[in-house]
Design a protein around this motif. Sequence first.
Motif, mmCIF file in Angstrom:
data_model
loop_
_atom_site.group_PDB
_atom_site.id
_atom_site.type_symbol
_atom_site.label_atom_id
_atom_site.label_comp_id
_atom_site.label_asym_id
_atom_site.label_seq_id
_atom_site.Cartn_x
_atom_site.Cartn_y
_atom_site.Cartn_z
ATOM 1 N N GLY A 24 0.824 -1.214 0.000
ATOM 2 C CA GLY A 24 0.000 0.000 0.000
ATOM 3 C C GLY A 24 0.854 1.258 0.000
ATOM 4 N N ILE A 25 1.879 1.252 0.808
ATOM 5 C CA ILE A 25 2.799 2.395 0.835
ATOM 6 C C ILE A 25 3.554 2.482 -0.489
ATOM 7 C CG2 ILE A 25 4.914 3.275 1.923
ATOM 8 C CD1 ILE A 25 3.846 2.061 4.564
ATOM 9 N N GLY A 26 3.962 1.336 -1.020
ATOM 10 C CA GLY A 26 4.695 1.317 -2.279
ATOM 11 C C GLY A 26 3.886 1.874 -3.442
ATOM 12 N N VAL A 27 2.613 1.502 -3.525
ATOM 13 C CA VAL A 27 1.750 2.003 -4.602
ATOM 14 C C VAL A 27 1.575 3.510 -4.471
ATOM 15 C CG1 VAL A 27 -0.615 1.961 -5.480
ATOM 16 C CG2 VAL A 27 0.574 -0.165 -5.022
ATOM 17 N N GLY A 28 1.411 3.997 -3.261
ATOM 18 C CA GLY A 28 1.281 5.441 -3.059
ATOM 19 C C GLY A 28 2.521 6.192 -3.496
ATOM 20 N N ILE A 29 3.676 5.654 -3.182
ATOM 21 C CA ILE A 29 4.933 6.294 -3.583
ATOM 22 C C ILE A 29 5.093 6.253 -5.103
ATOM 23 C CG2 ILE A 29 7.451 6.051 -3.505
ATOM 24 C CD1 ILE A 29 7.112 5.170 -0.560
ATOM 25 N N ILE A 30 4.777 5.116 -5.710
ATOM 26 C CA ILE A 30 4.931 4.975 -7.161
ATOM 27 C C ILE A 30 4.095 6.013 -7.896
ATOM 28 C CG2 ILE A 30 4.340 3.489 -9.122
ATOM 29 C CD1 ILE A 30 5.188 1.118 -7.342
ATOM 30 N N PHE A 31 2.817 6.109 -7.557
ATOM 31 C CA PHE A 31 1.957 7.022 -8.294
ATOM 32 C C PHE A 31 2.217 8.481 -7.924
ATOM 33 C CE2 PHE A 31 -0.471 3.139 -9.095
ATOM 34 C CZ PHE A 31 -0.602 3.256 -10.463
ATOM 35 N N ILE A 38 5.719 13.333 -14.357
ATOM 36 C CA ILE A 38 4.970 13.745 -15.539
ATOM 37 C C ILE A 38 4.769 15.262 -15.536
ATOM 38 C CG2 ILE A 38 2.716 13.599 -16.673
ATOM 39 C CD1 ILE A 38 2.664 10.629 -15.792
ATOM 40 N N ALA A 39 4.551 15.823 -14.362
ATOM 41 C CA ALA A 39 4.382 17.277 -14.275
ATOM 42 C C ALA A 39 5.671 18.004 -14.652
ATOM 43 C CB ALA A 39 3.951 17.680 -12.873
ATOM 44 N N ARG A 40 6.816 17.421 -14.333
ATOM 45 C CA ARG A 40 8.096 18.065 -14.646
ATOM 46 C C ARG A 40 8.496 17.863 -16.104
ATOM 47 N NH1 ARG A 40 12.039 18.081 -9.636
ATOM 48 N NH2 ARG A 40 10.494 18.249 -7.988
ATOM 49 N N GLN A 41 8.187 16.691 -16.656
ATOM 50 C CA GLN A 41 8.558 16.398 -18.040
ATOM 51 C C GLN A 41 7.382 15.771 -18.774
ATOM 52 O OE1 GLN A 41 12.040 13.898 -17.751
ATOM 53 N NE2 GLN A 41 13.343 15.659 -18.175
ATOM 54 N N PRO A 42 6.437 16.579 -19.232
ATOM 55 C CA PRO A 42 5.260 16.026 -19.908
ATOM 56 C C PRO A 42 5.594 15.278 -21.202
ATOM 57 C CG PRO A 42 5.028 18.404 -19.552
ATOM 58 C CD PRO A 42 6.380 18.012 -19.085
ATOM 59 N N GLU A 43 6.711 15.594 -21.826
ATOM 60 C CA GLU A 43 7.069 14.913 -23.071
ATOM 61 C C GLU A 43 7.479 13.463 -22.837
ATOM 62 O OE1 GLU A 43 10.781 16.848 -21.462
ATOM 63 O OE2 GLU A 43 8.732 17.522 -21.790
ATOM 64 N N ALA A 44 7.820 13.107 -21.611
ATOM 65 C CA ALA A 44 8.204 11.733 -21.280
ATOM 66 C C ALA A 44 7.034 10.950 -20.678
ATOM 67 C CB ALA A 44 9.373 11.740 -20.315
ATOM 68 N N TYR A 45 5.822 11.376 -20.977
ATOM 69 C CA TYR A 45 4.629 10.761 -20.380
ATOM 70 C C TYR A 45 4.561 9.253 -20.635
ATOM 71 C CZ TYR A 45 -0.260 9.505 -19.754
ATOM 72 O OH TYR A 45 -1.408 8.879 -19.376
ATOM 73 N N GLY A 46 4.800 8.832 -21.862
ATOM 74 C CA GLY A 46 4.682 7.414 -22.204
ATOM 75 C C GLY A 46 5.640 6.537 -21.417
ATOM 76 N N LEU A 47 6.888 6.942 -21.349
ATOM 77 C CA LEU A 47 7.899 6.159 -20.629
ATOM 78 C C LEU A 47 7.621 6.145 -19.123
ATOM 79 C CD1 LEU A 47 10.547 4.574 -20.718
ATOM 80 C CD2 LEU A 47 11.740 6.752 -20.449
ATOM 81 N N ILE A 48 7.246 7.291 -18.584
ATOM 82 C CA ILE A 48 6.967 7.372 -17.141
ATOM 83 C C ILE A 48 5.749 6.523 -16.793
ATOM 84 C CG2 ILE A 48 6.297 8.917 -15.264
ATOM 85 C CD1 ILE A 48 7.945 11.106 -16.742
ATOM 86 N N LEU A 53 3.273 1.767 -14.299
ATOM 87 C CA LEU A 53 2.414 0.584 -14.325
ATOM 88 C C LEU A 53 3.204 -0.683 -14.027
ATOM 89 C CD1 LEU A 53 0.045 1.419 -17.289
ATOM 90 C CD2 LEU A 53 -0.431 1.533 -14.852
ATOM 91 N N LEU A 54 4.425 -0.768 -14.515
ATOM 92 C CA LEU A 54 5.259 -1.928 -14.211
ATOM 93 C C LEU A 54 5.553 -2.009 -12.714
ATOM 94 C CD1 LEU A 54 6.917 -4.326 -15.253
ATOM 95 C CD2 LEU A 54 8.828 -2.752 -15.506
ATOM 96 N N GLY A 55 5.883 -0.879 -12.110
ATOM 97 C CA GLY A 55 6.110 -0.848 -10.668
ATOM 98 C C GLY A 55 4.861 -1.206 -9.883
ATOM 99 N N PHE A 56 3.711 -0.727 -10.361
ATOM 100 C CA PHE A 56 2.444 -1.048 -9.706
ATOM 101 C C PHE A 56 2.170 -2.545 -9.746
ATOM 102 C CE2 PHE A 56 -2.109 -1.840 -10.354
ATOM 103 C CZ PHE A 56 -2.570 -1.498 -9.097
ATOM 104 N N VAL A 57 2.372 -3.156 -10.903
ATOM 105 C CA VAL A 57 2.107 -4.592 -11.046
ATOM 106 C C VAL A 57 3.023 -5.404 -10.143
ATOM 107 C CG1 VAL A 57 2.301 -6.504 -12.682
ATOM 108 C CG2 VAL A 57 1.159 -4.412 -13.361
ATOM 109 N N LEU A 58 4.290 -5.061 -10.103
ATOM 110 C CA LEU A 58 5.221 -5.806 -9.253
ATOM 111 C C LEU A 58 4.903 -5.614 -7.772
ATOM 112 C CD1 LEU A 58 8.533 -5.159 -11.194
ATOM 113 C CD2 LEU A 58 7.173 -7.250 -11.135
#
Length: 77
Positions: A24-31, A38-48, A53-58
């Motif tokens: 639960g703590i990990g998911v909160g930190i990930i998102f 994403i707010a700092r680098q909107p052009e890297a949205y896809g990679l971020i 999502l990969l971190g969330f799944v793991l």
Amino acid sequence: MDVLAAVSGNVTAIGYGLAAIGPGIGVGIIFGQGVQAIARQPEAYGLIRQNMLLGFVLTEALALIGLVAPFLFRIIT
């Protein structure tokens, strides 16, 4: 002896509750960090987003292992 049998069912619920705290703590930190990135680098949205999502799944896999483990230990013993 009867008290131990009555408590054994609750121990698995308490164990899963404790096992769910970490993911639960990990998911909160990930998102949280993902939204900041994403707010700092909107052009890297896809990679971020992909890495988020990969971190969330793991992380959720750990929660599912915590859910299944008490049942496996009950079957083994």
